[in-house]
Design a protein around this motif. Structure first.
Motif, PDB file in Angstrom:
ATOM      1  N   ALA A 123      38.454  85.432  24.522  1.00 56.20           N
ATOM      2  CA  ALA A 123      39.502  86.835  25.453  1.00 56.20           C
ATOM      3  C   ALA A 123      40.132  85.421  26.401  1.00 56.20           C
ATOM      4  CB  ALA A 123      39.352  87.400  25.545  1.00 56.20           C
ATOM      5  N   GLY A 124      38.976  84.695  27.059  1.00 51.47           N
ATOM      6  CA  GLY A 124      39.063  83.791  28.406  1.00 51.47           C
ATOM      7  C   GLY A 124      40.465  82.243  27.539  1.00 51.47           C
ATOM      8  N   ARG A 125      39.569  82.018  27.150  1.00 49.06           N
ATOM      9  CA  ARG A 125      41.089  80.993  26.277  1.00 49.06           C
ATOM     10  C   ARG A 125      41.637  81.248  25.609  1.00 49.06           C
ATOM     11  NH1 ARG A 125      37.749  75.671  24.770  1.00 49.06           N
ATOM     12  NH2 ARG A 125      36.154  75.499  25.816  1.00 49.06           N
ATOM     13  N   CYS A 126      42.108  82.718  24.947  1.00 46.12           N
ATOM     14  CA  CYS A 126      43.338  82.853  24.339  1.00 46.12           C
ATOM     15  C   CYS A 126      44.306  83.091  25.467  1.00 46.12           C
ATOM     16  CB  CYS A 126      42.524  84.303  23.703  1.00 46.12           C
ATOM     17  SG  CYS A 126      42.423  83.756  22.127  1.00 46.12           S
ATOM     18  N   GLN A 127      43.437  83.362  26.552  1.00 41.53           N
ATOM     19  CA  GLN A 127      44.854  83.639  27.852  1.00 41.53           C
ATOM     20  C   GLN A 127      45.061  82.413  28.173  1.00 41.53           C
ATOM     21  OE1 GLN A 127      46.236  87.007  28.331  1.00 41.53           O
ATOM     22  NE2 GLN A 127      44.204  87.936  26.626  1.00 41.53           N
ATOM     23  N   GLN A 128      44.653  81.432  28.234  1.00 40.71           N
ATOM     24  CA  GLN A 128      44.591  80.515  29.409  1.00 40.71           C
ATOM     25  C   GLN A 128      45.947  79.836  28.171  1.00 40.71           C
ATOM     26  OE1 GLN A 128      41.019  77.859  29.337  1.00 40.71           O
ATOM     27  NE2 GLN A 128      41.214  78.039  31.424  1.00 40.71           N
ATOM     28  N   ILE A 129      45.462  79.516  27.009  1.00 40.01           N
ATOM     29  CA  ILE A 129      46.743  79.587  26.104  1.00 40.01           C
ATOM     30  C   ILE A 129      47.449  80.223  26.437  1.00 40.01           C
ATOM     31  CG2 ILE A 129      47.241  79.148  23.718  1.00 40.01           C
ATOM     32  CD1 ILE A 129      44.590  78.396  23.084  1.00 40.01           C
ATOM     33  N   ILE A 130      47.780  81.055  25.954  1.00 37.58           N
ATOM     34  CA  ILE A 130      49.292  82.462  25.764  1.00 37.58           C
ATOM     35  C   ILE A 130      49.749  82.207  27.317  1.00 37.58           C
ATOM     36  CG2 ILE A 130      49.910  85.413  26.536  1.00 37.58           C
ATOM     37  CD1 ILE A 130      46.952  85.278  23.863  1.00 37.58           C
ATOM     38  N   ALA A 131      48.866  81.946  28.085  1.00 41.32           N
ATOM     39  CA  ALA A 131      49.682  81.536  29.777  1.00 41.32           C
ATOM     40  C   ALA A 131      50.499  80.276  29.730  1.00 41.32           C
ATOM     41  CB  ALA A 131      49.155  81.464  30.765  1.00 41.32           C
ATOM     42  N   GLN A 132      49.983  79.645  29.074  1.00 44.37           N
ATOM     43  CA  GLN A 132      50.458  77.928  28.602  1.00 44.37           C
ATOM     44  C   GLN A 132      52.202  78.207  27.679  1.00 44.37           C
ATOM     45  OE1 GLN A 132      49.987  75.666  31.089  1.00 44.37           O
ATOM     46  NE2 GLN A 132      51.466  74.226  30.443  1.00 44.37           N
ATOM     47  N   CYS A 133      51.941  79.572  26.888  1.00 47.49           N
ATOM     48  CA  CYS A 133      52.844  78.793  25.690  1.00 47.49           C
ATOM     49  C   CYS A 133      54.027  80.019  26.345  1.00 47.49           C
ATOM     50  CB  CYS A 133      52.810  80.329  24.873  1.00 47.49           C
ATOM     51  SG  CYS A 133      51.319  79.281  23.131  1.00 47.49           S
ATOM     52  N   GLN A 134      53.640  80.809  27.305  1.00 47.71           N
ATOM     53  CA  GLN A 134      54.450  81.376  28.182  1.00 47.71           C
ATOM     54  C   GLN A 134      55.582  80.297  28.799  1.00 47.71           C
ATOM     55  OE1 GLN A 134      52.371  84.399  29.672  1.00 47.71           O
ATOM     56  NE2 GLN A 134      52.830  86.258  27.983  1.00 47.71           N
ATOM     57  N   ILE A 135      55.121  79.590  29.645  1.00 50.67           N
ATOM     58  CA  ILE A 135      55.360  78.383  31.358  1.00 50.67           C
ATOM     59  C   ILE A 135      56.524  77.731  29.491  1.00 50.67           C
ATOM     60  CG2 ILE A 135      54.711  76.508  32.133  1.00 50.67           C
ATOM     61  CD1 ILE A 135      52.348  78.278  32.557  1.00 50.67           C
ATOM     62  N   VAL A 136      55.872  77.141  28.512  1.00 48.61           N
ATOM     63  CA  VAL A 136      56.470  76.074  27.992  1.00 48.61           C
ATOM     64  C   VAL A 136      57.938  77.348  26.855  1.00 48.61           C
ATOM     65  CG1 VAL A 136      56.377  74.948  26.199  1.00 48.61           C
ATOM     66  CG2 VAL A 136      54.360  74.839  27.000  1.00 48.61           C
ATOM     67  N   GLY A 137      57.561  78.257  26.713  1.00 46.98           N
ATOM     68  CA  GLY A 137      58.450  79.143  26.554  1.00 46.98           C
ATOM     69  C   GLY A 137      59.800  78.838  26.976  1.00 46.98           C
ATOM     70  N   ARG A 138      59.515  79.397  28.365  1.00 46.91           N
ATOM     71  CA  ARG A 138      60.339  79.272  29.693  1.00 46.91           C
ATOM     72  C   ARG A 138      60.683  78.304  29.457  1.00 46.91           C
ATOM     73  NH1 ARG A 138      56.869  82.602  32.010  1.00 46.91           N
ATOM     74  NH2 ARG A 138      56.054  81.044  33.402  1.00 46.91           N
ATOM     75  N   MET A 139      60.555  77.076  29.944  1.00 45.56           N
ATOM     76  CA  MET A 139      60.508  75.607  29.506  1.00 45.56           C
ATOM     77  C   MET A 139      62.364  75.511  28.659  1.00 45.56           C
ATOM     78  SD  MET A 139      57.933  73.789  31.864  1.00 45.56           S
ATOM     79  CE  MET A 139      59.063  72.882  32.323  1.00 45.56           C
ATOM     80  N   LEU A 197      45.113  72.259  25.547  1.00 46.30           N
ATOM     81  CA  LEU A 197      44.362  73.897  25.425  1.00 46.30           C
ATOM     82  C   LEU A 197      44.114  73.959  24.274  1.00 46.30           C
ATOM     83  CD1 LEU A 197      46.520  75.757  28.127  1.00 46.30           C
ATOM     84  CD2 LEU A 197      43.680  74.495  28.797  1.00 46.30           C
ATOM     85  N   VAL A 198      44.838  73.941  23.599  1.00 44.18           N
ATOM     86  CA  VAL A 198      44.788  74.834  21.959  1.00 44.18           C
ATOM     87  C   VAL A 198      43.566  73.517  21.727  1.00 44.18           C
ATOM     88  CG1 VAL A 198      45.671  74.579  19.666  1.00 44.18           C
ATOM     89  CG2 VAL A 198      47.694  75.288  21.407  1.00 44.18           C
ATOM     90  N   SER A 199      43.395  71.843  21.273  1.00 50.23           N
ATOM     91  CA  SER A 199      42.813  71.425  20.770  1.00 50.23           C
ATOM     92  C   SER A 199      41.211  71.311  21.039  1.00 50.23           C
ATOM     93  CB  SER A 199      43.064  70.004  21.589  1.00 50.23           C
ATOM     94  OG  SER A 199      42.134  69.113  20.670  1.00 50.23           O
ATOM     95  N   GLN A 200      40.987  71.843  22.595  1.00 53.52           N
ATOM     96  CA  GLN A 200      39.727  72.406  23.195  1.00 53.52           C
ATOM     97  C   GLN A 200      39.251  73.379  22.651  1.00 53.52           C
ATOM     98  OE1 GLN A 200      41.405  71.841  27.578  1.00 53.52           O
ATOM     99  NE2 GLN A 200      40.818  70.267  27.169  1.00 53.52           N
ATOM    100  N   ALA A 201      39.561  74.636  22.567  1.00 50.10           N
ATOM    101  CA  ALA A 201      39.370  75.875  22.208  1.00 50.10           C
ATOM    102  C   ALA A 201      39.165  75.695  20.765  1.00 50.10           C
ATOM    103  CB  ALA A 201      40.992  77.168  21.829  1.00 50.10           C
ATOM    104  N   THR A 202      39.741  74.758  20.226  1.00 49.31           N
ATOM    105  CA  THR A 202      39.371  75.198  18.477  1.00 49.31           C
ATOM    106  C   THR A 202      39.277  74.660  18.566  1.00 49.31           C
ATOM    107  OG1 THR A 202      41.632  73.806  18.444  1.00 49.31           O
ATOM    108  CG2 THR A 202      41.940  76.058  17.888  1.00 49.31           C
ATOM    109  N   HIS A 203      38.190  72.938  18.664  1.00 51.98           N
ATOM    110  CA  HIS A 203      37.280  72.263  17.728  1.00 51.98           C
ATOM    111  C   HIS A 203      36.167  72.316  17.783  1.00 51.98           C
ATOM    112  CE1 HIS A 203      34.042  68.837  19.037  1.00 51.98           C
ATOM    113  NE2 HIS A 203      35.264  68.001  18.856  1.00 51.98           N
TER     114      HIS A 203
END
Length: 116
Positions: free
Chosen positions: A88-104, A19-25
């Motif tokens: 904002a849309g891409r940012c929300q995707q990344i933030i949501a995935q950060c939250q998943i990864v952080g919890r795990m 997600l980060v790679s795609q968003a920052t490309h």
């Protein structure tokens, strides 16, 4: 097969990296933010991988580092949105995935803590 490839958190961290790679490309350079954001996402995957190949105590330390890098990705994503480098849309995707990864990572680190 390496031990880390069996970890669900490693696969979720790879999704975050994608997600980060795609968003920052196509993101314009703003200081070192683009590169720093990518390096932090790579760090999460790398630290989970390296730590999984070590003993429980060291694994816990590597998970703590990965969690710090996850927080860095989260914060830098917000910064990139604040200065109009990412939508904002891409940012929300990344933030949501950060939250998943952080919890795990937090759950896995806690489990490692009980083994040392």
């Amino acid at each position: 097969m390496a031990k880390f490839t069996n970890l669900r958190v490693w696969h979720e961290a790879r999704t975050l990296l994608q997600l980060v790679s795609q968003a920052t490309h196509d993101m314009r350079a703003e200081g070192d933010l683009k590169s720093q954001l990518r390096r932090a996402a790579i760090s999460i995957v790398s630290n989970i991988s390296e730590g999984a190949q070590r003993g429980d105590r060291e694994f816990r330390r590597f998970l703590d580092i990965a969690n710090g890098s996850n927080a860095e990705v989260h914060a830098q994503t917000i910064i990139a949105m604040d200065i109009d480098l990412l939508d904002a849309g891409r940012c929300q995707q990344i933030i949501a995935q950060c939250q998943i990864v952080g919890r795990m990572i937090t759950k896995l680190a806690a489990a490692q803590g009980t083994r040392t």
